[in-house]
Design a protein around this motif. Sequence first.
Motif, PDB file in Angstrom:
ATOM      1  N   MET A   1       0.855  -1.197   0.000  1.00  0.00           N
ATOM      2  CA  MET A   1       0.000   0.000   0.000  1.00  0.00           C
ATOM      3  C   MET A   1       0.887   1.243   0.000  1.00  0.00           C
ATOM      4  SD  MET A   1      -2.963  -0.920   2.799  1.00  0.00           S
ATOM      5  CE  MET A   1      -1.846  -0.971   4.188  1.00  0.00           C
ATOM      6  N   ILE A   2       1.429   1.583  -1.155  1.00  0.00           N
ATOM      7  CA  ILE A   2       2.283   2.777  -1.198  1.00  0.00           C
ATOM      8  C   ILE A   2       1.854   3.676  -2.353  1.00  0.00           C
ATOM      9  CG2 ILE A   2       4.259   1.586  -0.170  1.00  0.00           C
ATOM     10  CD1 ILE A   2       5.497   1.539  -2.960  1.00  0.00           C
ATOM     11  N   TYR A   3       2.437   4.853  -2.391  1.00  0.00           N
ATOM     12  CA  TYR A   3       2.145   5.811  -3.465  1.00  0.00           C
ATOM     13  C   TYR A   3       3.353   5.873  -4.388  1.00  0.00           C
ATOM     14  CZ  TYR A   3      -1.493   7.327  -0.257  1.00  0.00           C
ATOM     15  OH  TYR A   3      -2.564   7.353   0.590  1.00  0.00           O
TER      16      TYR A   3
ATOM     17  N   LYS B   1       4.133   7.971  -6.551  1.00  0.00           N
ATOM     18  CA  LYS B   1       4.682   9.317  -6.783  1.00  0.00           C
ATOM     19  C   LYS B   1       5.326   9.923  -5.538  1.00  0.00           C
ATOM     20  CE  LYS B   1       3.213   9.925 -11.092  1.00  0.00           C
ATOM     21  NZ  LYS B   1       4.178  10.023 -12.191  1.00  0.00           N
ATOM     22  N   LEU B   2       5.339   9.174  -4.443  1.00  0.00           N
ATOM     23  CA  LEU B   2       6.032   9.665  -3.245  1.00  0.00           C
ATOM     24  C   LEU B   2       7.352   8.922  -3.083  1.00  0.00           C
ATOM     25  CD1 LEU B   2       3.227   9.951  -0.510  1.00  0.00           C
ATOM     26  CD2 LEU B   2       4.092  11.729  -2.024  1.00  0.00           C
TER      27      LEU B   2
ATOM     28  N   LEU C   1      10.751   8.278   2.006  1.00  0.00           N
ATOM     29  CA  LEU C   1      10.735   9.183   3.169  1.00  0.00           C
ATOM     30  C   LEU C   1       9.410   9.936   3.265  1.00  0.00           C
ATOM     31  CD1 LEU C   1      14.092  11.100   3.762  1.00  0.00           C
ATOM     32  CD2 LEU C   1      12.793   9.718   5.383  1.00  0.00           C
ATOM     33  N   GLU C   2       8.923  10.398   2.108  1.00  0.00           N
ATOM     34  CA  GLU C   2       7.646  11.117   2.099  1.00  0.00           C
ATOM     35  C   GLU C   2       6.500  10.187   2.511  1.00  0.00           C
ATOM     36  OE1 GLU C   2       8.824  14.255  -1.503  1.00  0.00           O
ATOM     37  OE2 GLU C   2       7.625  12.483  -1.927  1.00  0.00           O
ATOM     38  N   TYR C   3       6.594   8.951   2.055  1.00  0.00           N
ATOM     39  CA  TYR C   3       5.559   7.971   2.408  1.00  0.00           C
ATOM     40  C   TYR C   3       5.553   7.731   3.918  1.00  0.00           C
ATOM     41  CZ  TYR C   3       3.286   3.415   2.847  1.00  0.00           C
ATOM     42  OH  TYR C   3       2.479   2.380   3.238  1.00  0.00           O
ATOM     43  N   LEU C   4       6.745   7.563   4.462  1.00  0.00           N
ATOM     44  CA  LEU C   4       6.838   7.295   5.902  1.00  0.00           C
ATOM     45  C   LEU C   4       6.382   8.516   6.712  1.00  0.00           C
ATOM     46  CD1 LEU C   4      10.147   5.224   6.056  1.00  0.00           C
ATOM     47  CD2 LEU C   4       7.796   4.413   6.095  1.00  0.00           C
TER      48      LEU C   4
ATOM     49  N   PHE D   1       4.030  10.507   5.821  1.00  0.00           N
ATOM     50  CA  PHE D   1       2.568  10.473   5.777  1.00  0.00           C
ATOM     51  C   PHE D   1       2.008   9.429   6.743  1.00  0.00           C
ATOM     52  CE2 PHE D   1      -1.189   8.524   3.556  1.00  0.00           C
ATOM     53  CZ  PHE D   1      -2.091   9.486   3.959  1.00  0.00           C
ATOM     54  N   VAL D   2       2.584   8.227   6.708  1.00  0.00           N
ATOM     55  CA  VAL D   2       2.074   7.157   7.580  1.00  0.00           C
ATOM     56  C   VAL D   2       2.265   7.537   9.051  1.00  0.00           C
ATOM     57  CG1 VAL D   2       2.222   4.706   8.168  1.00  0.00           C
ATOM     58  CG2 VAL D   2       2.543   5.422   5.811  1.00  0.00           C
TER      59      VAL D   2
ATOM     60  N   ARG E   1      11.443   8.585  -6.013  1.00  0.00           N
ATOM     61  CA  ARG E   1      10.029   8.185  -6.030  1.00  0.00           C
ATOM     62  C   ARG E   1       9.907   6.678  -6.227  1.00  0.00           C
ATOM     63  NH1 ARG E   1       7.414  12.824  -9.835  1.00  0.00           N
ATOM     64  NH2 ARG E   1       8.296  14.579  -8.708  1.00  0.00           N
TER      65      ARG E   1
ATOM     66  N   GLU F   1       7.964   4.936  -7.930  1.00  0.00           N
ATOM     67  CA  GLU F   1       7.425   4.418  -9.186  1.00  0.00           C
ATOM     68  C   GLU F   1       8.401   3.536  -9.951  1.00  0.00           C
ATOM     69  OE1 GLU F   1       6.134   7.859 -11.330  1.00  0.00           O
ATOM     70  OE2 GLU F   1       7.976   8.938 -10.910  1.00  0.00           O
TER      71      GLU F   1
END
Lengths: 250, 516
Positions: free
Chosen positions: A86-88, A90-91, A94-97, A99-100, A131, A133
């Motif tokens: 469950m990740i993005y 385009k993030l 570090l940005e994902y973490l 957010f979580v 990113r 992706e």
Amino acid sequence: MTEALIVRSLSKAFAKPAVSDLDLTVHAGELYALLGPNGAGKTTTLRMVAGLTQPDRGEVSIFGVDARKEPAAAKALLAWAPDEAMIYDKLTPLEYLEFVAGLWNIEPTTAKARAEDLLSTLGLTAEARRRCEGFSRGMKQKVALAGALIHDPKLLILDEPLTGLDAAAARLVKDMLRARVEAGATVILTTHILEVAERMADRIGIIAGGRLLAEGTLDELRGKAGEAVGNASSGGTLEDIFLQLTAEAT
Amino acid sequence: MALFKPASTAWLLAHELRLAWRGAMSGRKGSAVGSLIALAVAGVALLALGLLLGLGLRGREIPIQPLTIVIVALALAVILTLMLSTTLAGAADALYVRGDLDLLFSSPLSPRKVLFVRALGLGVSALFWFLIPAVLLLTPSIVLGHPAWAGVFVVLIAAALTATGVGLLLAMVLFALIGPRRTRTVAQIMAALIGAAFFLGSQYRTLMGDKASESLFARIALDAREGRLQPPPLADLPLRAALGQPLPLLALVAVGVAIFLLAAWTLGRRFADATAATQGAETRKAAVGPGRAFAAGAFRATLRKELRLMGRDAALLSQVLLRVLYMLPLALVLARNAADQPAWMLAGGAAGVAFLAGQVAGSLIWITVSAEDTPDLLALSPTPVSVLNRAKLTAALIPVALLLVVPVAILAWFQPLAGFWTALGSGLTAWAAGMIGVWRQKPGKRADFRRRRGSSFLAALGEVVVTMLLSAATALAVAGWLTWAALPLIVAVALLMALRRTEEQIAAALRAAAVG
């Protein structure tokens, strides 16, 4: 003994029953493997425990918190990592973490330190600001695992955590999970790789047709399988036991 | 598919077209049968119109004179640019979204054939929406005495081939200049700009400050009537070709085929290399340095995440940019009128600004709420849904606020009260569109952004009606008719109340959608 998870009479039907009157108890600080053939109801069970699927009936208690009555309090204690990360895309990791960590309301400085530590442990430091992706499936799985661990959950639920990982990454993840359990966390995982369950799990539950067929340590399961064929001292691997019990159920 | 020999060009083209058709139909509410019925009804209407046209033009010839030459040349230019907009975005997608190209290139089919067919597929997709209406409109005239007008169809095919060739070449140039990933972003934005070019062109007098009512086309007609119109050399080729004259027709087809073949064959190998290069290509160099501090709390973290994702979404950027372009002439008209006209003269412009604000907010809220990539992650977290929705709504409204700054500031400078009502009305319209998006959310994929309105008819209709009502209220308030402004405002509020859903109702609707 404190119970990390108590499930009582849990039931869910879609077009047909997926989980029927399931009772399950997972002790705090243990690594519990939930095994079952495809369509056995493992993922549905875990999704209900995580609060992602509404049960038709039954009770779910996480460290004494009624997950159906106090979902937010229960969710604060657990993490869920499904087989599809469950990740993005385009993030960056570090940005994902970030957010979580925000979702679990972790203090920013602590969260950042934990994120960097987790990414370092998982060998993702060099990719921390790229990113997702372009990442391989294994790398995405690792990012998702870091996300599951960022809020230091007391109960970690993993659905097929080793899917898509190479041997080195799989070893790393197994070591991390073991370390978490030794540090006091509880881990529930599903896997089709029975050797993983055999080697890692403190206790194993076998589920088929939405019902728990057997539960216990490997030795206890051997005993149950032996009783089923009239030989109390029956040996065999987990694979033998699994095939025997699930064949009887179907 | 079974009609054609497997692995033949026709077979592969049929595969491409089937995928394109399913892509166009996916995300629409109801079945493909419903869409086909709607298309059939539109087709019958066009055919009826064509019949009237055919009867009206029976026995008449189109004169080859400056006005008709310029009109046909301009029409062809508009069609070409719209086709180019489609093919450029399509070519970039073919470079970027390469799942099936992997499969095709790993097959025994020659890469040149694969690329040729893909290019042909792009051309057919671009042609489809022009050729079908043209066939329906012109067939009665052709049957009723103007067989040579079938040349129009050939001109359209030549235009599609040209647009495809240019689209592919542009995508290749972009690829060479800025790399595979950015090509998609820039191509999407360029496609939007090209698509809007003629709108802006038609508004050039508005932009330049002359009389707003006088469009480019009105000016051309006036020049033609007064004998000042002198079409440039070869400008008569499209008209002559459309009227079926063999040499001009041949010339246009030759140009189209040449450009298409140049792109599809000469660059075939290079295009394949470009496609292969996208695999594992880095999106950009990793940022260095310590990085910024983590956001505190779920609201800020979600807001930051949504703004990041919006800023990195090429399709979304191009759509928003399009709306900015459409707002540009409006803003300039407002600015000019604000300086020397009474407030009521600004009403239309203010309504336009409010309407566009609502439209942009509606689009962005769909991206932030309905097109959430990981709904399970959010559902899993202990953060209340209301906090997440508030953060997503805020994220959707921030770009709208930035868009509004210029027109509202200009208005406020010259006419503070008009500026105030426009700001209030636009803000309210954007907020209302955002709330409808939250209440009526339905899970979708970012890739389906352009088809988002098809996923929930009620929400789309509600958004448009409420936006129009609030825009009308804004216009009336700017004109100084506050009592009258209350009327559309009250209706809009009543509609909003009817569309409103509680968190429990939203959750139940989402569960129902998941089961369905």
